[in-house]
Design a protein around this motif. Structure first.
Motif, PDB file in Angstrom:
ATOM      1  N   ASN A   1       0.828  -1.206   0.000  1.00 32.57           N
ATOM      2  CA  ASN A   1       0.000   0.000   0.000  1.00 32.57           C
ATOM      3  C   ASN A   1       0.865   1.260   0.000  1.00 32.57           C
ATOM      4  O   ASN A   1       1.775   1.394   0.800  1.00 32.57           O
ATOM      5  CB  ASN A   1      -0.926   0.005   1.220  1.00 32.57           C
ATOM      6  N   GLY A   2       0.585   2.175  -0.920  1.00 33.58           N
ATOM      7  CA  GLY A   2       1.322   3.425  -1.020  1.00 33.58           C
ATOM      8  C   GLY A   2       2.583   3.334  -1.852  1.00 33.58           C
ATOM      9  O   GLY A   2       3.214   4.355  -2.116  1.00 33.58           O
ATOM     10  N   SER A   3       2.960   2.153  -2.293  1.00 29.78           N
ATOM     11  CA  SER A   3       4.183   2.001  -3.090  1.00 29.78           C
ATOM     12  C   SER A   3       3.921   2.352  -4.551  1.00 29.78           C
ATOM     13  O   SER A   3       2.785   2.376  -5.018  1.00 29.78           O
ATOM     14  CB  SER A   3       4.708   0.567  -2.983  1.00 29.78           C
ATOM     15  N   TRP A   4       4.987   2.589  -5.280  1.00 30.07           N
ATOM     16  CA  TRP A   4       4.877   2.889  -6.706  1.00 30.07           C
ATOM     17  C   TRP A   4       4.279   1.707  -7.457  1.00 30.07           C
ATOM     18  O   TRP A   4       3.587   1.886  -8.450  1.00 30.07           O
ATOM     19  CB  TRP A   4       6.230   3.282  -7.283  1.00 30.07           C
ATOM     20  N   LEU A   5       4.543   0.503  -6.983  1.00 28.06           N
ATOM     21  CA  LEU A   5       4.020  -0.690  -7.639  1.00 28.06           C
ATOM     22  C   LEU A   5       2.489  -0.729  -7.577  1.00 28.06           C
ATOM     23  O   LEU A   5       1.826  -1.029  -8.569  1.00 28.06           O
ATOM     24  CB  LEU A   5       4.616  -1.940  -6.979  1.00 28.06           C
ATOM     25  N   MET A   6       1.931  -0.374  -6.426  1.00 26.10           N
ATOM     26  CA  MET A   6       0.469  -0.320  -6.290  1.00 26.10           C
ATOM     27  C   MET A   6      -0.107   0.797  -7.152  1.00 26.10           C
ATOM     28  O   MET A   6      -1.182   0.652  -7.723  1.00 26.10           O
ATOM     29  CB  MET A   6       0.057  -0.113  -4.836  1.00 26.10           C
ATOM     30  N   HIS A   7       0.615   1.894  -7.258  1.00 27.27           N
ATOM     31  CA  HIS A   7       0.145   3.002  -8.083  1.00 27.27           C
ATOM     32  C   HIS A   7       0.059   2.576  -9.555  1.00 27.27           C
ATOM     33  O   HIS A   7      -0.925   2.856 -10.230  1.00 27.27           O
ATOM     34  CB  HIS A   7       1.073   4.207  -7.932  1.00 27.27           C
ATOM     35  N   ILE A   8       1.072   1.876 -10.037  1.00 21.58           N
ATOM     36  CA  ILE A   8       1.080   1.405 -11.429  1.00 21.58           C
ATOM     37  C   ILE A   8      -0.010   0.360 -11.643  1.00 21.58           C
ATOM     38  O   ILE A   8      -0.663   0.341 -12.684  1.00 21.58           O
ATOM     39  CB  ILE A   8       2.446   0.780 -11.798  1.00 21.58           C
TER      40      ILE A   8
ATOM     41  N   VAL B   1      -7.726  -1.710  -9.248  1.00 25.35           N
ATOM     42  CA  VAL B   1      -8.087  -3.095  -8.935  1.00 25.35           C
ATOM     43  C   VAL B   1      -7.221  -3.602  -7.793  1.00 25.35           C
ATOM     44  O   VAL B   1      -7.719  -4.150  -6.811  1.00 25.35           O
ATOM     45  CB  VAL B   1      -7.964  -4.018 -10.165  1.00 25.35           C
ATOM     46  N   SER B   2      -5.909  -3.409  -7.899  1.00 25.82           N
ATOM     47  CA  SER B   2      -5.021  -3.877  -6.825  1.00 25.82           C
ATOM     48  C   SER B   2      -5.249  -3.085  -5.543  1.00 25.82           C
ATOM     49  O   SER B   2      -5.198  -3.635  -4.447  1.00 25.82           O
ATOM     50  CB  SER B   2      -3.563  -3.792  -7.251  1.00 25.82           C
ATOM     51  N   GLN B   3      -5.520  -1.793  -5.656  1.00 22.78           N
ATOM     52  CA  GLN B   3      -5.767  -0.964  -4.479  1.00 22.78           C
ATOM     53  C   GLN B   3      -7.056  -1.361  -3.767  1.00 22.78           C
ATOM     54  O   GLN B   3      -7.169  -1.204  -2.558  1.00 22.78           O
ATOM     55  CB  GLN B   3      -5.778   0.508  -4.875  1.00 22.78           C
ATOM     56  N   SER B   4      -8.006  -1.913  -4.501  1.00 21.70           N
ATOM     57  CA  SER B   4      -9.256  -2.345  -3.878  1.00 21.70           C
ATOM     58  C   SER B   4      -9.067  -3.588  -3.012  1.00 21.70           C
ATOM     59  O   SER B   4      -9.954  -3.949  -2.249  1.00 21.70           O
ATOM     60  CB  SER B   4     -10.324  -2.607  -4.941  1.00 21.70           C
ATOM     61  N   LEU B   5      -7.908  -4.234  -3.120  1.00 20.94           N
ATOM     62  CA  LEU B   5      -7.639  -5.440  -2.337  1.00 20.94           C
ATOM     63  C   LEU B   5      -7.074  -5.150  -0.957  1.00 20.94           C
ATOM     64  O   LEU B   5      -6.880  -6.052  -0.157  1.00 20.94           O
ATOM     65  CB  LEU B   5      -6.690  -6.363  -3.106  1.00 20.94           C
ATOM     66  N   ILE B   6      -6.804  -3.886  -0.669  1.00 17.86           N
ATOM     67  CA  ILE B   6      -6.298  -3.501   0.654  1.00 17.86           C
ATOM     68  C   ILE B   6      -7.409  -3.747   1.673  1.00 17.86           C
ATOM     69  O   ILE B   6      -8.574  -3.471   1.418  1.00 17.86           O
ATOM     70  CB  ILE B   6      -5.850  -2.020   0.652  1.00 17.86           C
ATOM     71  N   THR B   7      -7.036  -4.280   2.816  1.00 18.00           N
ATOM     72  CA  THR B   7      -8.040  -4.693   3.794  1.00 18.00           C
ATOM     73  C   THR B   7      -8.363  -3.605   4.810  1.00 18.00           C
ATOM     74  O   THR B   7      -7.539  -2.743   5.105  1.00 18.00           O
ATOM     75  CB  THR B   7      -7.579  -5.935   4.573  1.00 18.00           C
ATOM     76  N   GLY B   8      -9.558  -3.684   5.336  1.00 19.03           N
ATOM     77  CA  GLY B   8     -10.032  -2.927   6.492  1.00 19.03           C
ATOM     78  C   GLY B   8      -9.611  -1.483   6.563  1.00 19.03           C
ATOM     79  O   GLY B   8      -9.746  -0.722   5.623  1.00 19.03           O
ATOM     80  N   SER B   9      -9.065  -1.093   7.722  1.00 14.00           N
ATOM     81  CA  SER B   9      -8.738   0.303   7.997  1.00 14.00           C
ATOM     82  C   SER B   9      -7.546   0.778   7.185  1.00 14.00           C
ATOM     83  O   SER B   9      -7.280   1.971   7.121  1.00 14.00           O
ATOM     84  CB  SER B   9      -8.464   0.487   9.481  1.00 14.00           C
TER      85      SER B   9
END
Length: 167
Positions: free
Chosen positions: A143-150, A154-162
């Motif tokens: 979360n917050g990494s350049w890899l997640m940004h690229i 869809v990948s960001q929606s997989l982050i859990t909970g809070s």
């Protein structure tokens, strides 16, 4: 995350994600059973080829979904896959689903959003392999990494909970 691991991850995804088979439309006989295969994040239908081969040997008809997921919105992925699933299942007498990782979420969303598509005994088994139904710890870690940004929403929606970022 260490740079060599990130580089290996990107290389692995690029080697396995890009090839696609352009499957011809599936032709059905009255008693044929269909299996719809849905691949995971950053993959193509090619990633499910072994499953497809084994299912064909077992006399199932197979339809492998092929959709972009990296850099895509959740809505775009579901629009692509809904169109493909609808085309696959037309005239099938029994439909089974197998989804790996994100593919399981795609299948689950399709079934939740299209409850009237299956009547009687049309829906068979649904198999979800490694599906992050409650989110992903890897997504949390990245979360917050350049890899997640690229990778996109869809990948960001997989982050859990809070830990989930607000749009």
């Amino acid at each position: 995350m260490k740079k060599p691991l990130v580089i290996c991850l990107i290389l692995l995804l690029s080697l396995t994600a890009c090839k696609s088979t352009n499957n011809p439309p599936v032709q059905y006989k009255p008693d044929d059973e269909l299996v719809v295969l849905a691949n995971g994040l950053g993959r193509s239908d090619w990633a499910m080829r072994y499953f497809a081969q084994q299912l064909k040997r077992a006399h199932y008809k197979v339809c492998s979904l092929n959709y972009a997921s990296l850099g895509q919105s959740v809505e775009a992925v579901f629009t692509q896959t809904t169109t493909q699933i609808n085309a696959c299942i037309a005239n099938a007498s029994k439909v089974h689903f197998v989804g790996h990782s994100l593919g399981g979420l795609v299948i689950r969303a399709y079934l939740q959003n299209n409850p009237r598509v299956f009547n009687g005994n049309t829906l068979g088994n649904v198999v979800l392999i490694g599906t992050p139904n409650k989110g992903s710890e890897l997504a949390n870690h990245l979360n917050g990494s350049w890899l997640m940004h690229i990778a996109g929403s869809v990948s960001q929606s997989l982050i859990t909970g809070s830990k989930r970022a607000t749009p």
